[in-house]
Scaffold this active site. Structure first.
Site, PDB file in Angstrom:
ATOM      1  N   GLY A  16      -7.099 -11.998   6.638  1.00  0.00           N
ATOM      2  CA  GLY A  16      -7.469 -13.371   6.937  1.00  0.00           C
ATOM      3  C   GLY A  16      -6.649 -14.408   6.206  1.00  0.00           C
ATOM      4  N   GLU A  20       0.822  -1.213   0.000  1.00  0.00           N
ATOM      5  CA  GLU A  20       0.000   0.000   0.000  1.00  0.00           C
ATOM      6  C   GLU A  20       0.854   1.260   0.000  1.00  0.00           C
ATOM      7  OE1 GLU A  20      -2.852   0.096   3.177  1.00  0.00           O
ATOM      8  OE2 GLU A  20      -3.560  -1.916   2.722  1.00  0.00           O
ATOM      9  N   GLU A  33       7.099 -11.781   7.824  1.00  0.00           N
ATOM     10  CA  GLU A  33       8.115 -11.884   6.784  1.00  0.00           C
ATOM     11  C   GLU A  33       9.468 -11.390   7.311  1.00  0.00           C
ATOM     12  OE1 GLU A  33       6.801 -10.873   2.605  1.00  0.00           O
ATOM     13  OE2 GLU A  33       8.251  -9.267   2.968  1.00  0.00           O
TER      14      GLU A  33
END
Length: 171
Positions: A64, A33, A98
């Site tokens: 989710g 984003e 990550e």
């Protein structure tokens, strides 16, 4: 600019030898984003033009969803990781997971990490101030049953922010 059979963009007539040990030269970690169009596109193209096989996740994860195991495998198959820390990075649990994997691969596999502080102060990342403080307030509310997970994310950000990197505000 040409693309070879392996999907590597070529920008000059010289060819780069592929890495035998690792599939990728560089793994890009970023908050889509904040940076996908513009900064990441330019960075990715520049790396490819230098002959560096670069992994970037083309898909945005929806709420989710779990991180795709192939994404985690790509970290292990990379020689280095560029972590682009942007204002929204810490708000993404996927980015934080990550980052933990990247730091684990640094310790276990010798992965090199190169942080880029994109529109954020490195000390805000290290001390979790500003947008990072706000993100962690939300994580602490959401993960009341797993405070250790939130602490591991905090530790990971502190560790990556302690690595010498580039501050985009200094151009």
């Amino acid at each position: 600019m040409a693309v070879d059979a392996d999907g590597v963009v070529g920008c000059s007539s010289s060819s780069s030898s592929s890495t035998k040990r690792r599939k990728y030269h560089v793994f890009l970690s970023f908050r889509g984003e904040d940076t996908r169009t513009g900064f990441i596109d330019h960075l990715y193209t520049s790396l490819q033009c230098k002959g560096l096989r670069t992994f970037r996740d083309e898909e945005g994860l929806e709420r989710g969803q779990y991180i795709n195991p192939s994404l985690l495998q790509a970290i292990d198959e990379s020689r280095s990781a560029i972590v682009v820390l942007s204002p929204g990075y810490a708000s993404s649990t996927w980015c934080l997971d990550e980052l933990q994997k990247i730091l684990h691969s640094k310790k276990e596999l010798g992965l090199q990490i190169f942080p880029i502080f994109h529109s954020v102060d490195p000390s805000d990342v290290r001390k979790q101030n500003g947008s990072f403080a706000e993100a962690f307030k939300n994580h602490e509310k959401r993960f009341t049953e797993d405070k250790m997970k939130v602490q591991r994310w905090r530790d990971a950000l502190e560790e990556v922010a302690s690595i010498s990197g580039w501050d985009s505000r200094n151009k």
